[in-house]
Design an enzyme around this catalytic site. Structure first.
Site, PDB file in Angstrom:
ATOM      1  CB  CYS A   1      50.617  -7.874  46.368  1.00  0.00           C
ATOM      2  SG  CYS A   1      50.239  -6.180  46.841  1.00  0.00           S
TER       3      CYS A   1
ATOM      4  CG  HIS B   1      48.250  -8.943  42.966  1.00  0.00           C
ATOM      5  ND1 HIS B   1      47.324  -8.681  43.956  1.00  0.00           N
ATOM      6  CD2 HIS B   1      49.096  -7.881  42.934  1.00  0.00           C
ATOM      7  CE1 HIS B   1      47.604  -7.507  44.494  1.00  0.00           C
ATOM      8  NE2 HIS B   1      48.669  -6.996  43.888  1.00  0.00           N
TER       9      HIS B   1
ATOM     10  CG  ASN C   1      46.997  -3.883  44.820  1.00  0.00           C
ATOM     11  OD1 ASN C   1      46.742  -4.891  45.477  1.00  0.00           O
ATOM     12  ND2 ASN C   1      48.222  -3.561  44.456  1.00  0.00           N
TER      13      ASN C   1
END
Ligand code: COA
Length: 318
Positions: free
Chosen positions: A113, A245, A275
């Site tokens: 990520c 993020h 996500n």
């Protein structure tokens, strides 16, 4: 020394949408649980036959168009991805072929990520050292393909998509600083254990101890924000936009509180995208650039935390 500036942004989401209500039919969960614990309402997922490179190409073409340059002007193609279509060639090489160009450097970067801020850091260094004039940096993921759709603790969290930026050499400061970190001692908290080393390529799925990851993510992101401000001699009030993020709205809110930023100054896409790992920051960035929220000259702070653990930030004068 030259700086690198963002010349253009682009993004792409696959057309298939899965809502929280759809997930209720697949695993033992409720739409309310997902929304309250994560802020996610829906996510986009690839369809059969749709690839990570397809998403990357669509995002890249939009970024190139916004930047007003041709693919043939690129000196570097960098794709941050955890879900490449093949072991090799890299998704960056597949993308280069799709864009119809040859010769420029192209490689993938895997930092889960935090992949996009890692890739931004690398591309920025290529440009600062004069090794590249134009760089395409893409975050592209098909995370739905590494999810165990019977595991309610992970499958409700992720989505697919891609985002891209084109960086160009400039005399004006653009990327002001990047800060990267990793700590492999946390490998067991968030991982896809399957792989070449243990011959388990076929059942490679995300495993996560969500609660522990949550706690460490909040603390770590607080620290990276402080580190970034301090390195640039800035205070919280100098930041115009936070582009975090997008893992969980509660993690995002905690970082915004740390910066004393009202949520109106935070670009939030987690409700619509879930996500999307390395794609989440460039997707959110592109959305806020295109809808006119982020304006030229404004100060943008990007931050990310992910498997590894890896984490990092980028401070950008857009
Ligand atoms: N639907 C319903 N219940 C669920 C569920 C789901 N999809 N997933 C977990 N639960 C249950 C758990 O089994 C647990 O039940 P129990 O109390 O009976 O044992 C309960 O909900 C609470 O679980 P917990 O894991 O403590 O929830 P949480 O508030 O920590 O939220 C996450 C879980 C995953 C949303 C949260 O921990 C998180 O966002 N973690 C970080 C994720 C992240 O950032 N990951 C990637 C970094 S890039």
């Amino acid at each position: 020394m030259k700086s690198s500036r963002v010349l253009g942004t682009g993004s792409y989401l696959p057309s298939r949408v899965m809502t929280n209500a759809d997930l209720e039919l697949i695993v033992d969960t409720t739409a309310t649980w997902i929304l309250e614990r994560t802020g996610i309402e829906k996510r986009h997922l690839v369809s059969d036959g749709e690839t990570c490179c397809d998403l990357a190409e669509a995002a890249a073409r939009r970024a190139l168009e916004a930047a007003g340059i041709q693919a043939s002007d690129l000196d570097l193609i960098l794709v941050a991805t955890t879900t490449p279509d093949q072991f090799f060639p890299s998704t960056a090489c597949l993308l280069q072929q799709r864009l119809g160009v040859r010769g420029c450097a192209a490689f993938d970067l895997q930092a889960v990520c935090a992949g996009f801020v890692y890739a931004l850091d690398v591309a920025d260094k290529f440009i600062r050292t004069g090794a590249a004039k134009h760089a395409l940096v893409v975050g592209s993921e098909t995370f739905s393909r590494i999810l165990d759709w019977t595991d309610r603790t992970t499958c409700v969290l992720f989505g697919d998509g891609a985002g891209a930026v084109v960086l160009g050499a400039s005399d004006e400061p653009g990327i002001l600083s990047t800060h990267l970190h990793a700590d492999g001692s946390y490998k067991d908290l968030l991982q896809v254990p399957g792989g070449i080393g243990n011959g388990r390529q076929q059942d490679a799925f995300v495993e996560m101890k969500g609660n522990e990851v949550f706690r460490i993510a909040v603390n770590t992101l607080g620290r990276i924000v402080e580190e970034t401000l301090e390195a640039n001699g800035l205070s919280q009030s100098d930041i115009d936009w936070l582009v975090p993020h997008q893992a969980n709205i509660r993690i995002i809110q905690a970082t915004a509180r740390k910066l004393d930023l009202p949520m109106e100054r935070v670009v939030v896409t987690v409700a619509e995208h879930g996500n999307t790992s390395s794609a989440s920051i460039p997707l959110a960035f592109d959305q806020a650039v295109r809808d006119g929220r982020i304006q030229r000259g404004q100060m943008v702070l990007m931050e990310a935390f992910g498997g590894g653990f890896t984490w990092g930030s980028a401070l950008i004068r857009y």
